[in-house]
Design a protein around this motif. Structure first.
Motif, PDB file in Angstrom:
ATOM      1  N   ASP A 148     -23.949   2.149 -19.120  1.00  0.00           N
ATOM      2  CA  ASP A 148     -24.154   0.758 -18.693  1.00  0.00           C
ATOM      3  C   ASP A 148     -24.621  -0.059 -19.901  1.00  0.00           C
ATOM      4  OD1 ASP A 148     -26.834   1.292 -19.089  1.00  0.00           O
ATOM      5  OD2 ASP A 148     -27.305   1.502 -16.955  1.00  0.00           O
ATOM      6  N   GLU A 149     -24.958  -1.326 -19.654  1.00  0.00           N
ATOM      7  CA  GLU A 149     -25.322  -2.202 -20.775  1.00  0.00           C
ATOM      8  C   GLU A 149     -26.626  -1.794 -21.466  1.00  0.00           C
ATOM      9  OE1 GLU A 149     -25.146  -2.873 -17.602  1.00  0.00           O
ATOM     10  OE2 GLU A 149     -26.581  -4.386 -16.932  1.00  0.00           O
ATOM     11  N   HIS A 150     -27.411  -0.918 -20.808  1.00  0.00           N
ATOM     12  CA  HIS A 150     -28.664  -0.464 -21.437  1.00  0.00           C
ATOM     13  C   HIS A 150     -28.474   0.871 -22.169  1.00  0.00           C
ATOM     14  CE1 HIS A 150     -30.398  -3.597 -19.019  1.00  0.00           C
ATOM     15  NE2 HIS A 150     -29.969  -3.017 -17.915  1.00  0.00           N
ATOM     16  N   GLY A 151     -27.241   1.361 -22.188  1.00  0.00           N
ATOM     17  CA  GLY A 151     -26.991   2.643 -22.855  1.00  0.00           C
ATOM     18  C   GLY A 151     -27.293   3.832 -21.971  1.00  0.00           C
ATOM     19  N   ASP A 152     -27.512   3.596 -20.683  1.00  0.00           N
ATOM     20  CA  ASP A 152     -27.804   4.696 -19.759  1.00  0.00           C
ATOM     21  C   ASP A 152     -26.503   5.191 -19.116  1.00  0.00           C
ATOM     22  OD1 ASP A 152     -29.360   6.527 -18.477  1.00  0.00           O
ATOM     23  OD2 ASP A 152     -30.266   5.113 -17.053  1.00  0.00           O
ATOM     24  N   LYS A 154     -33.390   9.289 -27.483  1.00  0.00           N
ATOM     25  CA  LYS A 154     -34.451   8.420 -26.955  1.00  0.00           C
ATOM     26  C   LYS A 154     -35.254   9.155 -25.876  1.00  0.00           C
ATOM     27  CE  LYS A 154     -33.591   4.976 -24.064  1.00  0.00           C
ATOM     28  NZ  LYS A 154     -32.923   3.792 -23.515  1.00  0.00           N
ATOM     29  N   LYS A 165     -23.140   6.970 -28.462  1.00  0.00           N
ATOM     30  CA  LYS A 165     -24.016   6.420 -27.415  1.00  0.00           C
ATOM     31  C   LYS A 165     -24.767   7.539 -26.700  1.00  0.00           C
ATOM     32  CE  LYS A 165     -21.622   2.138 -26.316  1.00  0.00           C
ATOM     33  NZ  LYS A 165     -21.009   1.306 -25.304  1.00  0.00           N
TER      34      LYS A 165
END
Lengths: 133, 340
Positions: free
Chosen positions: B272-276, B326, B319
């Motif tokens: 998604d846009e948060h990298g999740d 993280k 990604k």
């Protein structure tokens, strides 16, 4: 089936021969499989090919098409092509475009499905206008 | 001092699009993975990357070992395939399956891989016969637990019993995160639309997938409800993939086999846009393995190429590494803060 289908028929897949033509194809799985795990059907300009006049070639080895299910020792490396040799048809004209419909069935030998435990069928059909070389 | 952490790794499976395009040699592919800093671990699928596998020439072995060393990778896992249906007239016998896997074990040994991924088509009788070879070759056999093989699947239970009986450090598991998903990947759902599946049918499929009922019951309910809405058999066939490819096992279920885990397949489909990863709860899964004491590799395994060529394997693995890094640093920081 998916994006890997785009590699089944390259633009230069169709070649004229004195006795007919050859059609090169690539597999749409992510890994190599032997010819026993493949089956295919080609239609050229709406005309199905008579399989009794077809040979399959991989790694420089040529076999009657009907032998494919037995060729579990003839591996097609995933980036290599196999070639159908089609004889007994009017030779194709170089430079002319032909409509090719090609169906490639892969029988995935490590994924068994259903009650019978048959190999998963991964089937793809691609239709492409190819210029004969 | 901080404890060691789970290590990152890249499986060359992730680059199916790039590899099948024929535009990359193995050296070019590995060079790109190094350039993007997607190590330290490297995982190779024998039948994907190595022509002639598992019967490799001395030259090939020297070349592959040189590439691994040259690019500074750590050989994490070589993937075998257990092709029991390679013959069209019958399945391989137990003996034939054993003979099929033995050269793959030796290929791992010669290439310097400590773990060989094996598949559930190898029955416990096969695995039992392979243990002495694995010990001699100093290669651990990691059984991949890919959906539908949840840890309480009868075939997995039988294997776990064998593991208990054999008590060999050369027998282990490779959990695949596609077994513990929180939703069906969007890329898969979008691919259904291409065969004319309506949004209503997709919504029904998602709803049934979330139910706590056995997979065959899901197939049945989908058949009934989708047929009533006019779905064709090929469309229903495609929708069934949502149940067969995406497992719903509770992430905590993995705890039981963490001591026997020899490698991890970090399956993923998109971000998604948060990298999740919306379909797989990476924070929850990695926490379970970290807290359970696992300190091996988590290998990035991008499978979105089965449905879309919108992204390159390289950008997706980048990604995925960023996400895992993280999460793992966060877990480690919290543990460090607790212990000082």
């Amino acid at each position: 089936m998916g994006p890997l289908d785009n590699f089944i028929l390259a633009d230069d897949a169709l070649q004229a021969t004195p006795t007919g033509f050859t059609l090169q194809f690539h597999s749409h799985w992510y890994r190599s499989l032997p010819l026993s795990c493949m089956s295919c059907k080609a239609i050229i300009n709406g005309q199905a090919i008579d399989e009794s006049e077809v040979f399959i070639e991989a790694n420089g080895n040529k076999y009657p098409f009907s032998e494919m299910p037995n060729l579990y020792k003839e591996w097609l490396f995933i980036t290599d092509g196999a070639r159908l040799h089609v004889n007994g048809v009017e030779p194709l004209q170089k430079g002319k475009q032909y409509n090719i419909e090609f169906k490639l069935d892969l029988f995935i030998p490590y994924i068994l499905v259903g009650r019978e435990g048959n190999p998963l069928l991964a089937s793809s059909t691609v239709t492409k206008q190819l210029t004969c070389n | 001092m901080k404890h060691p952490n789970i290590k990152l790794c890249t499986s060359l499976f992730s680059f199916a699009l790039e590899w099948n395009s024929g535009k990359y040699s193995l050296e070019q592919l590995m060079s790109k993975v190094r350039e993007l800093n997607l190590g330290p671990g490297i995982e190779i699928i024998g039948f994907q990357s190595l022509k002639g596998f598992p019967y490799l020439s001395d030259n090939t072995i020297v070349d592959v070992r040189r590439l691994i060393e040259q690019f500074g990778f750590e050989p994490a896992c070589l993937d075998a395939n257990v092709d029991v249906a390679i013959r069209r007239d019958r399945l391989l016998t137990i003996e034939e399956t054993v003979e099929y896997i033995i050269p793959q074990i030796w290929a791992a040994n010669k290439l310097g891989f400590p773990v060989l991924r094996v598949q559930m088509t190898a029955k416990p009788e096969v695995i039992k016969k392979l243990v002495p070879v694995a010990e001699k070759a100093n290669v651990k056999l990691g059984m991949e637990l890919h959906t539908p093989y949840l840890i309480d699947h009868p075939a997995v239970v039988a294997l776990r019993e064998l593991y208990e009986e054999m008590d060999s450090p050369f027998l282990g598991f490779i959990p695949d995160f596609g077994t513990s998903m929180r939703q069906i990947p969007d890329a898969l759902l979008h691919s259904f639309r291409e065969v004319g599946v309506t949004d209503e049918l997709i919504a029904i499929t998602k709803e049934i997938w979330q139910k706590d009922i056995p997979t065959p019951a899901k197939f049945g309910e989908l058949q009934e409800r989708a047929s009533a809405l006019g779905a064709t058999p090929p469309q229903i066939g495609r929708l069934n993939m949502a149940f067969s490819m995406n497992g719903r096992q509770d992430v905590n279920a993995w705890k039981e086999i963490i001591p026997q885990t020899v490698h991890l397949h970090g399956k993923f489909y998109g971000f998604d846009e948060h990298g999740d990863e919306p379909s797989i709860d990476y924070a929850a899964i990695l926490k379970v393995f970290y807290e359970g004491g696992y300190r091996g590799y988590v290998s990035s395994e991008y499978e979105g190429t089965a449905f879309t060529d919108e992204f390159t394997g390289f950008e997706m693995v980048q990604k995925h590494h960023a996400l895992c890094k993280k999460i793992l640093e966060n877990i480690q920081e919290k543990e460090y803060a607790r212990t000082v």
